[in-house]
Write a protein that holds these residues in place. Structure first.
Motif, short mmCIF file in Angstrom:
data_model
loop_
_atom_site.label_atom_id
_atom_site.label_comp_id
_atom_site.label_asym_id
_atom_site.label_seq_id
_atom_site.Cartn_x
_atom_site.Cartn_y
_atom_site.Cartn_z
N TYR A 1 0.83 -1.14 0.04
CA TYR A 1 -0.10 -0.01 0.01
C TYR A 1 1.00 1.18 0.00
O TYR A 1 1.80 1.27 0.69
CB TYR A 1 -0.91 0.05 1.09
CG TYR A 1 -1.71 1.30 1.24
CD1 TYR A 1 -3.09 1.32 0.52
CD2 TYR A 1 -1.61 2.33 1.96
CE1 TYR A 1 -3.70 2.34 0.34
CE2 TYR A 1 -2.41 3.27 2.14
CZ TYR A 1 -3.62 3.51 1.28
OH TYR A 1 -4.24 4.42 1.27
N VAL A 2 0.60 2.27 -0.88
CA VAL A 2 1.26 3.35 -0.95
C VAL A 2 0.58 4.58 -0.56
O VAL A 2 -0.52 4.80 -1.05
CB VAL A 2 2.08 3.53 -2.50
CG1 VAL A 2 2.78 4.95 -2.39
CG2 VAL A 2 2.65 2.32 -2.74
N ASP A 3 0.82 5.11 0.56
CA ASP A 3 -0.02 5.91 1.02
C ASP A 3 -0.08 7.49 0.42
O ASP A 3 1.20 7.73 -0.02
CB ASP A 3 0.61 6.32 2.57
CG ASP A 3 -0.59 6.79 3.38
OD1 ASP A 3 -1.76 7.14 3.02
OD2 ASP A 3 -0.29 7.69 4.46
N GLY A 4 -0.97 8.14 0.25
CA GLY A 4 -1.03 9.56 -0.24
C GLY A 4 -1.12 9.53 -1.87
O GLY A 4 -0.68 10.55 -2.44
N LEU A 5 -1.85 8.43 -2.18
CA LEU A 5 -2.00 8.50 -3.65
C LEU A 5 -3.61 9.36 -4.14
O LEU A 5 -4.51 8.66 -4.11
CB LEU A 5 -2.20 7.16 -4.26
CG LEU A 5 -1.18 6.22 -4.11
CD1 LEU A 5 -1.40 4.62 -4.88
CD2 LEU A 5 0.09 6.81 -4.95
N ARG A 6 -3.00 10.68 -4.08
CA ARG A 6 -4.07 11.44 -4.42
C ARG A 6 -3.75 12.63 -5.22
O ARG A 6 -2.60 12.86 -5.57
CB ARG A 6 -4.59 12.36 -3.11
CG ARG A 6 -5.35 11.59 -2.08
CD ARG A 6 -5.60 12.50 -0.87
NE ARG A 6 -4.41 13.18 -0.44
CZ ARG A 6 -3.50 12.92 0.36
NH1 ARG A 6 -3.64 11.62 1.10
NH2 ARG A 6 -2.70 13.46 1.01
N ARG A 7 -4.57 12.83 -6.35
CA ARG A 7 -4.18 13.78 -7.53
C ARG A 7 -3.99 15.24 -6.82
O ARG A 7 -4.68 15.42 -5.68
CB ARG A 7 -5.41 13.80 -8.43
CG ARG A 7 -5.44 12.58 -9.20
CD ARG A 7 -6.63 13.22 -10.35
NE ARG A 7 -7.37 11.75 -10.55
CZ ARG A 7 -8.17 11.70 -11.49
NH1 ARG A 7 -8.52 12.85 -12.34
NH2 ARG A 7 -8.78 10.60 -11.95
N GLY A 8 -3.17 16.05 -7.08
CA GLY A 8 -2.76 17.00 -6.66
C GLY A 8 -2.14 16.99 -5.18
O GLY A 8 -2.15 18.19 -4.73
N ALA A 9 -1.34 15.97 -4.91
CA ALA A 9 -0.96 15.72 -3.51
C ALA A 9 0.41 16.42 -3.69
O ALA A 9 0.83 16.95 -2.37
CB ALA A 9 -0.62 14.41 -3.30
N ALA A 10 0.93 16.72 -4.52
CA ALA A 10 2.36 17.05 -4.74
C ALA A 10 2.34 18.55 -5.13
O ALA A 10 1.60 18.86 -5.97
CB ALA A 10 3.25 16.47 -5.77
N PRO A 11 3.35 19.34 -4.63
CA PRO A 11 3.42 20.79 -4.87
C PRO A 11 4.06 20.86 -6.28
O PRO A 11 4.43 20.02 -6.67
CB PRO A 11 4.75 21.40 -3.93
CG PRO A 11 4.46 20.29 -2.65
CD PRO A 11 3.92 19.05 -3.19
N ALA A 12 3.75 22.12 -7.03
CA ALA A 12 4.14 22.17 -8.28
C ALA A 12 5.49 21.97 -8.95
O ALA A 12 5.65 20.84 -9.70
CB ALA A 12 3.93 23.58 -8.70
N ALA A 13 6.50 21.89 -7.96
CA ALA A 13 7.86 21.62 -8.30
C ALA A 13 8.19 20.40 -8.23
O ALA A 13 8.77 19.63 -9.31
CB ALA A 13 8.95 22.63 -7.56
#
Lengths: 206, 436
Positions: B248-260
């Motif tokens: 399981y990979v936590d945090g698989l959400r669209r838009g979770a990462a900052p732009a850079a």
């Protein structure tokens, strides 16, 4: 070695001296020359220097769009990199032609400024092996204002594959590789910024 | 699927009647909406492959038709939804606006409630899973988070009940429907039967979780050498019929990462695709944003390898050679490569290799050396496929699917980092691919 040893009487920016000229030039190449290998290794050669000789044709052609164009021939190429042991020479089995085309319409007087390309067939020596390219390494520079285009940055338009001569049927005279995979490649970002170190021959103006 | 009885004739007839009713209603709705569309925008849009890129369900008759098709497919059930999802990537045969409208079928699918999902999990495994919580829903399966007795959190992918039988039944009916509608004048020349066959094959592959597990393992192994690219590990000991258990990979959400970081991750994804295409010859063909997650640390996670293709060695080399020659602006060589793989006989036309070569050379030369902002892979690919059809050829699926994987990714890439030069990034992988 003298730098900028061109006699002041020769104006290399004069388009009228381009036809039928011949130059033997010492160059130091500054810029990126990257080799790619099959296993993912890349080799950056930043200290390449050597000599080159170029001759231009006597005949000036006028293209359908009115621009003058002249065939040029690379007579000799000899570069090396002390840091990597790379030696670059011209493949003697194939001619190395190029073309210089004036940017503006006109006759011989409009040969400069010009766009220039060379199709180069080379012989690379590296780590005890010899490699040749079967498709030309196309080096190009746009808007050169003197010939030979010393001080101009030449860029290879594309990546070019090189094959191990020992494995190629026909060796350096091979025209095709068949199913033989390439052994290394010169990357498309290769840049040759030429810098004059000495001048052996002089242009012969017609 | 194994253990699922084949549909009976009565069932097929009843289902066919219902599908016919839904399609008739859809046709009426489409006719009405097209009439309104023509009144509002006289002369705008035409059906037919080769239409330009347009917004989702936006301008053009193709967009209107795509939107109606998406509604209808959703109504018809998961087999049709899956077919619609796959068709949404087929810019080689459908107008881009229709593809964009069909792409919305990736969202808004119902979750199978955990108790129902639990009933599909082998008892031994279910006993080990604590706290089955839904995290994603697809047309074929749903994914749940759970905890193993040793404390590890896992992703449990559970195939929807009866989905194999439903798919099998509906694909048969879809084939029959296509055979009938292919006679319509505006669908002549569109290789509908081939498309259904290809879509059917893709769906059948996605139903096979053993195959998907093998695909995930292959991708994980192949991409291990790339920095910042993660493919979840399969926990073989816990997998069972219709159930795939993964890290399981936590945090698989669209838009979770900052732009850079999203930009870094997206470039890594692009390199991963080039690695798949040019070096491995094993390609994840479904890298839409739901299967590709830029993470806050700049890594990228690739999931759901159900739609993967293994290229033949000839196709892998051919694909790499095509890119190499394209980078050299050598249209004639590109044409020869495509001709060596294409199948003659498209559109009932006699194959014309010389004209094909000339058109290909023109296309490649026109696109060679274009600045990044001006090179549009979708436009290029659509034209490439159109040229094949115009001169009597079908594209070989071995060539189509890799291009489609790039096109699907390109949509994501353009939004995230529009300045990235696709061709420059590809070159190191192309070269290494040609040296294998």
């Amino acid at each position: 070695m003298a730098t900028n040893a061109v006699p002041g009487t020769i104006d290399r920016s004069d388009p009228l001296i381009v036809p039928n000229s011949q130059h033997h030039i010492g160059l130091s190449i500054r810029g990126e020359l990257t080799l790619f290998f099959a296993d993912g290794e890349t080799l950056d050669c930043a200290d390449v220097k050597g000599m080159s000789a170029v001759r231009s044709s006597e005949t000036v052609e006028i293209l359908p769009d009115g621009r003058p164009s002249i065939k040029v021939t690379r007579l000799m190429t000899h570069f090396h990199s002390n840091e990597t042991g790379l030696l670059i020479q011209q493949n003697p089995a194939r001619p190395n032609f190029g073309r210089l085309t004036g940017v503006n319409p006109g006759g011989v007087e409009a040969l400069l400024p010009a766009d220039v390309t060379f199709d180069q067939y080379l012989l690379l020596s590296l780590r005890g092996k010899l490699y040749i390219n079967l498709e030309p390494l196309v080096m190009a520079a746009d808007g050169i204002t003197e010939f030979p285009p010393i001080g101009t940055t030449f860029q290879s338009r594309t990546a070019t594959l090189f094959y191990d001569v020992e494995q190629l049927p026909g060796g350096i005279t091979a025209a095709g590789a068949g199913e033989l995979p390439a052994s290394l490649a010169l990357a498309s970002q290769s840049v040759c910024g030429s810098h004059l170190t000495h001048y052996i021959d002089m242009p012969a103006a017609s | 699927m194994r253990g699922e009885a084949a549909p009976t004739a009565v069932e097929l007839v009843a289902r066919a009647a219902w599908i016919a009713a839904v399609l008739a209603a859809a046709a009426a709705r489409l006719a009405a909406r097209l009439a309104v569309h023509r009144l509002r925008r006289p002369g705008a849009g035409r059906m037919g492959a080769g239409a330009g890129r347009m917004g989702a369900g936006g301008a053009g008759a193709a967009g209107v038709a795509g939107a109606v098709a998406a509604d209808t497919l959703q109504r018809l059930g998961p087999a049709f939804v899956k077919a619609g999802q796959l068709l949404s990537t087929r810019v080689d045969v459908l107008p881009a606006a229709a593809c964009a409208a069909l792409a919305r079928l990736y969202d808004g699918l119902p979750v199978l409630p955990p108790p129902a999902a639990g009933s599909l999990v082998p008892a031994g495994l279910l006993a080990e899973l604590d706290g089955l919580t839904p995290v994603a829903a697809g047309s074929i399966a749903c994914v749940y988070r759970a905890r193993l007795p040793d404390g590890r959190t896992v992703a449990v992918k559970v195939r929807r009940p009866g989905i194999g039988r439903t798919m099998h039944r509906d694909l048969r009916l879809l084939g029959a429907v296509v055979a009938a509608v292919q006679r319509l004048p505006w669908l002549r020349g569109v290789p509908m039967a081939d498309m259904v066959e290809q879509v059917g094959e893709c769906i059948r592959r996605q139903l096979d979780f053993d195959r998907e597990a093998a695909a995930l393992r292959a991708l994980r192994e192949n991409l291990a050498e790339l920095d910042g690219v993660r493919v979840p590990a399969v926990l073989d000991a816990h997998c069972g019929p219709g159930v795939l258990v993964m890290e399981y990979v936590d945090g698989l959400r669209r838009g979770a990462a900052p732009a850079a970081q999203a930009r870094t991750a997206t470039i890594r994804a692009l390199r991963a695709v080039y690695h798949m295409l040019f070096l491995d010859g094993f390609v994840h063909c479904d890298l839409h944003p739901g299967n590709l997650y830029p993470m806050p640390d700049g890594t990228v996670v690739i999931v759901d390898a159900g739609f993967s293709r293994r290229l033949t060695e000839t196709a892998r080399r051919g694909f790499a050679s095509f890119f190499y020659q394209m980078s050299r602006g050598n249209g004639a060589a590109c044409a020869d490569i495509v001709l060596s793989t294409a199948q003659a006989g498209s559109n009932g036309r006699r194959a014309d290799p010389e004209r094909f070569r000339a058109s290909m050379a023109e296309l490649v030369e026109r696109n060679h050396g274009l600045p990044v902002a001006e090179f549009d892979l979708v436009v290029f690919a659509v034209r490439l496929f159109a040229i094949q059809r115009e001169h009597g050829y079908y594209a070989d699926p071995q060539f189509v699917f890799p291009i489609l994987s790039l096109i699907v990714l390109e949509g994501t890439l353009r939004g995230m980092c529009p300045d990235v030069d696709f061709q420059t990034e590809a070159i190191p992988f192309v070269l290494r691919g040609l040296m294998r």
